[in-house]
Design a protein around this motif. Structure first.
Motif, PDB file in Angstrom:
ATOM      1  N   GLU A  75       0.981  -0.861   0.286  1.00  0.00           N
ATOM      2  CA  GLU A  75       0.025   0.133  -0.510  1.00  0.00           C
ATOM      3  C   GLU A  75       0.805   1.672   0.040  1.00  0.00           C
ATOM      4  N   ILE A  77       0.900   5.108  -0.601  1.00  0.00           N
ATOM      5  CA  ILE A  77      -0.195   6.382  -0.283  1.00  0.00           C
ATOM      6  C   ILE A  77       0.448   7.698  -1.375  1.00  0.00           C
ATOM      7  N   ILE A 121      -7.864   8.658  -0.264  1.00  0.00           N
ATOM      8  CA  ILE A 121      -8.601   9.040   1.078  1.00  0.00           C
ATOM      9  C   ILE A 121      -9.176  10.566   1.021  1.00  0.00           C
ATOM     10  N   TYR A 163      -4.239  13.221  -1.088  1.00  0.00           N
ATOM     11  CA  TYR A 163      -4.112  11.708  -0.671  1.00  0.00           C
ATOM     12  C   TYR A 163      -4.972  10.720  -1.288  1.00  0.00           C
ATOM     13  N   HIS A 164      -4.088  10.380  -1.949  1.00  0.00           N
ATOM     14  CA  HIS A 164      -4.429   8.961  -2.751  1.00  0.00           C
ATOM     15  C   HIS A 164      -3.731   7.575  -2.022  1.00  0.00           C
ATOM     16  N   VAL A 165      -4.659   6.336  -2.486  1.00  0.00           N
ATOM     17  CA  VAL A 165      -3.375   5.003  -1.873  1.00  0.00           C
ATOM     18  C   VAL A 165      -3.462   4.167  -3.041  1.00  0.00           C
TER      19      VAL A 165
END
Length: 314
Positions: A75, A77, A121, A163-165
């Motif tokens: 994962e 970020i 997120i 933010y993105h995962v």
């Protein structure tokens, strides 16, 4: 008389319906018990087949659990910069994993990527307060009685979250760090967004210089006030503009901090903020439980359909 007759007829019809439903329920219950009895008799008669199926399922399940232990997820970020979120989403959706895995084999990474996913997120609070335009937009939506919780998780709003995962799924026990580096290298290879990176980073550096100069000017005003008042009698009452100057300096320092963070994140088109590596991917239930159950159910279904076919032929 007619009304009384109608009432009696209606009562009799209801009584018949109740008896009919009771009989149907009783027949269904009896059929269910009979089906269970037939199933238990079938299991007792073919117990050795069920025993073999369970043993094979458990053995095969243990083997599959051991062989699938190399499946991992990672994962990441990330921060998509320079308006690259649509590019990133489409890139992940249409990712050429065959080409990527060929390159990983050539690099001796020892594993392959079998899936990639990305999701935002959700941070509506930070999204609203960090940009006056976003704040005004949410005020308008709130005035129109739009469900803010639902809107904050909509596709339109999620594109604007910082933010993105990015989740990368790998199969193998090789160098997963090398695999992740290769994925990020590919995502950051777009020519257009790299050109934008150079332009916007230069503008951010110019903005930082202007903010630093403004802070120096405010500090200069404080120094001048201090030199003009050697008795140290600088008070808010004597200088009412002092409060505004302190507020302005605090705002400038916050802007400087935000710009410094922005400069760090602008090093890459898709900036890696942090990562959690090598998380095992486990099935919902172990294979040594699901496989024996699946084998037994399939055998029962095959035997049932086979008996039905024989009854039709007879």
């Amino acid at each position: 008389m007619n009304q009384q007759a109608n009432k009696d007829a209606s009562f009799e019809e209801q009584e018949v319906d109740v008896k009919y439903m009771a009989n149907r329920a009783g027949n269904f219950y009896n059929k269910m018990l009979y089906s269970i009895y037939r199933l238990l008799r079938f299991v007792k008669k073919r117990w050795y087949v069920f025993l073999v199926l369970i043993a094979v399922g458990v053995g095969l399940g243990i083997y599959m659990n051991a062989s699938k232990s190399s499946r991992l997820r990672h994962e990441l970020i990330v921060v998509p910069n320079f308006g690259s979120i649509d590019y990133l989403n489409q890139k992940i959706k249409d990712y050429d994993r065959l080409k990527l895995n060929k390159e990983l084999i050539s690099l001796n990474a020892g594993n392959e990527v079998y899936d990639l996913k990305i999701e935002p997120i959700y941070d509506a609070y930070n999204y609203i307060l960090t940009d006056p335009v976003h704040f005004e937009a949410f005020k308008v939506l709130s005035d129109r009685a739009i469900d803010m919780e639902k809107y904050s998780k909509s596709k339109l709003a999620s594109k604007n979250y910082k933010y993105h995962v990015l989740t990368v799924y790998t199969d193998g026990l090789g160098n997963t760090d090398l695999t992740i580096d290769k994925v990020l290298e590919d995502l950051n290879s777009d020519t257009y967004f790299n050109q934008r990176k150079n332009i916007e980073k230069a503008n951010t550096l110019a903005k930082r210089t202007e903010i630093s100069r403004s802070i120096e000017q405010v500090n200069g005003l404080f120094e001048r006030l201090g030199s003009e008042n050697k008795v140290n009698d600088i008070t808010m009452n004597a200088y009412p503009e002092l409060a505004d100057m302190l507020t302005a300096k605090e705002a400038l320092l916050k802007q400087l901090n935000a710009v410094d963070v922005q400069l760090i994140e602008q090093e890459q088109v898709v900036y890696l903020a942090t990562k959690m590596m090598n998380i095992p991917v486990r099935p919902f239930l172990p294979y040594f439980i699901t496989l024996p159950f699946l084998f037994v159910v399939c055998y029962i279904l095959i035997a049932y359909f086979n008996s039905k076919i024989k009854s039709f032929k007879a």
